[in-house]
Design a protein around this motif. Structure first.
Motif, PDB file in Angstrom:
ATOM      1  N   UNK A 268       0.831  -1.197   0.000  1.00  0.00           N
ATOM      2  CA  UNK A 268       0.000   0.000   0.000  1.00  0.00           C
ATOM      3  C   UNK A 268       0.866   1.247   0.000  1.00  0.00           C
ATOM      4  N   UNK A 269       0.274   2.356  -0.409  1.00  0.00           N
ATOM      5  CA  UNK A 269       0.970   3.634  -0.360  1.00  0.00           C
ATOM      6  C   UNK A 269       1.339   3.965   1.082  1.00  0.00           C
ATOM      7  N   UNK A 270       2.509   4.594   1.258  1.00  0.00           N
ATOM      8  CA  UNK A 270       2.983   4.909   2.609  1.00  0.00           C
ATOM      9  C   UNK A 270       2.017   5.758   3.409  1.00  0.00           C
ATOM     10  N   UNK A 271       1.322   6.674   2.733  1.00  0.00           N
ATOM     11  CA  UNK A 271       0.368   7.533   3.445  1.00  0.00           C
ATOM     12  C   UNK A 271      -0.811   6.718   3.968  1.00  0.00           C
ATOM     13  N   UNK A 272      -1.260   5.727   3.201  1.00  0.00           N
ATOM     14  CA  UNK A 272      -2.366   4.874   3.652  1.00  0.00           C
ATOM     15  C   UNK A 272      -1.924   4.035   4.848  1.00  0.00           C
ATOM     16  N   UNK A 273      -0.691   3.482   4.780  1.00  0.00           N
ATOM     17  CA  UNK A 273      -0.188   2.681   5.895  1.00  0.00           C
ATOM     18  C   UNK A 273      -0.110   3.521   7.164  1.00  0.00           C
ATOM     19  N   UNK A 274       0.399   4.761   7.045  1.00  0.00           N
ATOM     20  CA  UNK A 274       0.505   5.636   8.223  1.00  0.00           C
ATOM     21  C   UNK A 274      -0.867   5.951   8.801  1.00  0.00           C
TER      22      UNK A 274
ATOM     23  N   UNK B   5     -16.452   0.651   5.429  1.00  0.00           N
ATOM     24  CA  UNK B   5     -15.835   1.831   6.056  1.00  0.00           C
ATOM     25  C   UNK B   5     -14.416   2.101   5.525  1.00  0.00           C
ATOM     26  N   UNK B   6     -13.651   1.032   5.277  1.00  0.00           N
ATOM     27  CA  UNK B   6     -12.302   1.228   4.747  1.00  0.00           C
ATOM     28  C   UNK B   6     -12.345   1.829   3.348  1.00  0.00           C
ATOM     29  N   UNK B   7     -13.246   1.314   2.490  1.00  0.00           N
ATOM     30  CA  UNK B   7     -13.351   1.828   1.130  1.00  0.00           C
ATOM     31  C   UNK B   7     -13.840   3.270   1.121  1.00  0.00           C
ATOM     32  N   UNK B   8     -14.749   3.616   2.048  1.00  0.00           N
ATOM     33  CA  UNK B   8     -15.277   4.973   2.117  1.00  0.00           C
ATOM     34  C   UNK B   8     -14.175   5.970   2.464  1.00  0.00           C
TER      35      UNK B   8
ATOM     36  N   UNK C 130     -10.661   4.461  -0.214  1.00  0.00           N
ATOM     37  CA  UNK C 130     -10.825   4.037  -1.594  1.00  0.00           C
ATOM     38  C   UNK C 130     -10.697   2.517  -1.717  1.00  0.00           C
ATOM     39  N   UNK C 131     -10.680   2.012  -2.944  1.00  0.00           N
ATOM     40  CA  UNK C 131     -10.721   0.558  -3.150  1.00  0.00           C
ATOM     41  C   UNK C 131      -9.364  -0.142  -3.011  1.00  0.00           C
ATOM     42  N   UNK C 132      -8.281   0.608  -2.807  1.00  0.00           N
ATOM     43  CA  UNK C 132      -6.951   0.005  -2.868  1.00  0.00           C
ATOM     44  C   UNK C 132      -6.736  -1.061  -1.801  1.00  0.00           C
ATOM     45  N   UNK C 133      -7.194  -0.816  -0.591  1.00  0.00           N
ATOM     46  CA  UNK C 133      -6.984  -1.790   0.494  1.00  0.00           C
ATOM     47  C   UNK C 133      -7.684  -3.107   0.173  1.00  0.00           C
ATOM     48  N   UNK C 134      -8.941  -3.024  -0.247  1.00  0.00           N
ATOM     49  CA  UNK C 134      -9.671  -4.235  -0.593  1.00  0.00           C
ATOM     50  C   UNK C 134      -9.030  -4.969  -1.760  1.00  0.00           C
ATOM     51  N   UNK C 135      -8.544  -4.219  -2.748  1.00  0.00           N
ATOM     52  CA  UNK C 135      -7.917  -4.853  -3.906  1.00  0.00           C
ATOM     53  C   UNK C 135      -6.659  -5.601  -3.502  1.00  0.00           C
ATOM     54  N   UNK C 136      -5.828  -4.984  -2.675  1.00  0.00           N
ATOM     55  CA  UNK C 136      -4.589  -5.642  -2.248  1.00  0.00           C
ATOM     56  C   UNK C 136      -4.867  -6.866  -1.373  1.00  0.00           C
ATOM     57  N   UNK C 137      -5.878  -6.780  -0.520  1.00  0.00           N
ATOM     58  CA  UNK C 137      -6.240  -7.938   0.292  1.00  0.00           C
ATOM     59  C   UNK C 137      -6.723  -9.097  -0.581  1.00  0.00           C
ATOM     60  N   UNK C 138      -7.535  -8.792  -1.588  1.00  0.00           N
ATOM     61  CA  UNK C 138      -8.046  -9.842  -2.468  1.00  0.00           C
ATOM     62  C   UNK C 138      -6.922 -10.464  -3.298  1.00  0.00           C
ATOM     63  N   UNK C 139      -5.989  -9.632  -3.761  1.00  0.00           N
ATOM     64  CA  UNK C 139      -4.837 -10.167  -4.495  1.00  0.00           C
ATOM     65  C   UNK C 139      -3.978 -11.048  -3.599  1.00  0.00           C
TER      66      UNK C 139
END
Length: 505
Positions: free
Chosen positions: A185-191, A211-214, A217-226
């Motif tokens: 994930x992007x460093x800003x999202x991780x922080x 709540x995470x997507x709201x 955005x969708x990046x967290x869900x996409x990375x988890x699914x991958x």
């Protein structure tokens, strides 16, 4: 089940710098950092092991680093050059390990090894070979293999010491306890996630997605699914510019084994035509079947010598088409001659003049492509028996080196030589009897000694090393090759212990 290898090069920029300098490179204990600019600030972008051991970290200012380490070696950070060299290294992986290889910038390589690990023994042998060969090149490396790119990437960077093998189908068990930074994930999202109290991937996996997507955005869900294999993550393979390839796209996806085999033959015929125009023969063929779901199935076939016979190459590929899982269908097939060599047309010699030699290369190819190692033994210039041979490809041309014929050699050598208990008169007499593996043998006939000296130019401790070899025969007619360590007179020449090194047929 797909299997993906992630190779992590934690000190890639500094390792590449040392490799580029060669013999002029600084010693391994000299700290080296790469400095780049972020706005007006000069920051550490890469640090080798010695610099990290001295307390330097990526993101630290250059001025602070110079205060902490007085003898620090500073070089400019060159990310473009690092990426180009990473692509060259990926091409090396392509030639040695699997047909689907891509860079995982800035410091990794990803390899789809589905169905290819058997060509290297198994996954353990394959990973250790990768790491050892990279170390020999001067690169620090760690590696992991898992069912998905995301899982292998995470394990290589957070668990591999120096490698880890995730059980097939066991992604969740292997990655849920890893930190969220392993999700790419992007460093800003991780922080921001850490501010909210998230530390482990398992915590994110157990949290409702909405709540995470709201918020992110969708990046967290996409990375988890991958990561978990719920969403395909195709690997866009790197290809050498000079590679000879042919392709066949299908208006309707194909899945039947007979249909796949039919189009394999058509692709082989096309690529052989191209090879003939260029005067080349193929040494390695890669068949990549691109599925409609974004996945890929791969078959790699190698040959012992350059070949462009359609029937032979088709058979090598079709022998393994049953391993292809077409899923919902294959929409594109690519056949690549990833290794080629010159192949001249040879005029057939008339059998009235001489008997042609039997061509066993086809048999060698079939056996090798079923995962078996095929080789033969060639002589090496060395008096030390265990160093006097090496394994070579089965059809390599013979050289003029041979084994000594003035002393017979046993067809079977023991590795390593096994200790025996002997009763013998020093310094030059053969043993009267010896005990090996609990069985006592009375010597009836003996020949020797044949003295073999150590190779002092390789190791100092071999300067005075001596072995005295004897060929002995027991009462039952069994013949053995034994030796005494030392000349029987001088203590520095060897321990005086006896060993059995070989058994005659």
């Amino acid at each position: 089940m797909p299997r993906v290898v992630s190779v992590y090069l934690p000190t890639w920029p500094t390792d590449r710098y040392r490799r580029m300098l060669g013999r002029q490179a600084p010693a391994a204990d000299k700290p080296v950092v790469m400095i780049g600019r972020e706005g007006s600030r000069r920051l550490i972008m890469a640090a080798d092991g010695a610099a990290q051991a001295a307390g330097l970290r990526i993101g630290m200012t250059a001025s602070k680093a110079q205060v902490l380490v007085s003898d620090l070696i500073i070089e400019d950070f060159r990310p473009e050059e690092d990426r180009l060299e990473l692509e060259r290294l990926a091409l090396w992986f392509l030639g040695n390990y699997a047909p689907i290889v891509a860079i995982d910038p800035p410091d990794g390589i990803v390899v789809d090894t589905t169905g290819a690990d058997h060509l290297h023994g198994n996954e353990t042998l394959m990973l250790t070979a990768m790491i050892n060969r990279l170390h020999a090149m001067g690169f620090t490396a760690r590696a992991a293999v898992a069912d998905t790119w995301g899982a292998a990437h995470a394990l290589a960077r957070h668990e591999a010491r120096p490698y880890v093998i995730a059980e097939a189908g066991g992604i969740a068990v292997s990655v849920l306890d890893l930190p969220i930074s392993a999700l790419r994930l992007d460093g800003a999202i991780v922080a921001a996630l850490r501010t909210l109290g998230f530390e482990r991937i398992g915590e994110l996996e157990a949290t409702p997605r909405a709540p995470l997507a709201l918020r992110f955005g969708p990046e967290i869900g996409r990375r988890l699914d991958q990561l978990m294999g719920r969403l395909a993550e195709p690997i866009d393979p790197i290809r050498p510019a000079e590679a000879i390839e042919v392709r066949r796209a299908f208006a309707e996806p194909i899945a039947a084994a007979e249909t796949i085999a039919r189009y394999v033959e058509k692709l082989v015929a096309r690529i052989c035509t191209v090879l003939e125009e260029k005067g080349l023969g193929v040494r390695r063929l890669d068949l990549i079947c691109h599925r409609v779901d974004g996945g890929a199935q791969v078959i790699r076939a190698g040959t012992a010598k350059p070949v462009r016979e359609v029937q032979r190459l088709t058979r090598l590929l079709c022998d393994r088409t049953e391993t292809i899982d077409p899923g919902f269908g294959i929409e594109l097939m690519t056949l690549s001659a990833s290794r080629v060599e010159a192949l001249d047309t040879v005029q057939t010699v008339s059998s009235l003049i001489e008997e042609p030699e039997a061509d066993v290369s086809g048999l060698v190819d079939v056996i090798a492509n079923r995962g078996h190692r095929v080789y033969r033994i060639a002589a090496v210039e060395s008096d030390v028996p265990e160093r006097s041979f090496m394994l070579v490809p089965p059809l390599v041309e013979d050289d003029e080196i041979g084994w000594p014929n003035h002393w017979p050699r046993p067809p079977r050598l023991l590795a390593p030589p096994e200790p025996i208990q002997c009763l013998a008169l020093l310094p030059d007499h053969p043993p009267a009897n010896f005990t090996w593996r609990g069985i006592r043998h009375v010597v009836k006939r003996a020949d020797g000694p044949e003295r073999v000296f150590g190779e002092w130019w390789k190791r100092d401790r071999e300067l005075a090393a001596v072995r005295d070899y004897f060929s002995v025969e027991n009462e039952a007619g069994e013949r053995f090759w034994i030796y005494r360590q030392g000349d029987g007179e001088h203590a520095d020449s060897g321990s005086g212990n006896w060993f059995i090194h070989g058994v005659f047929g």
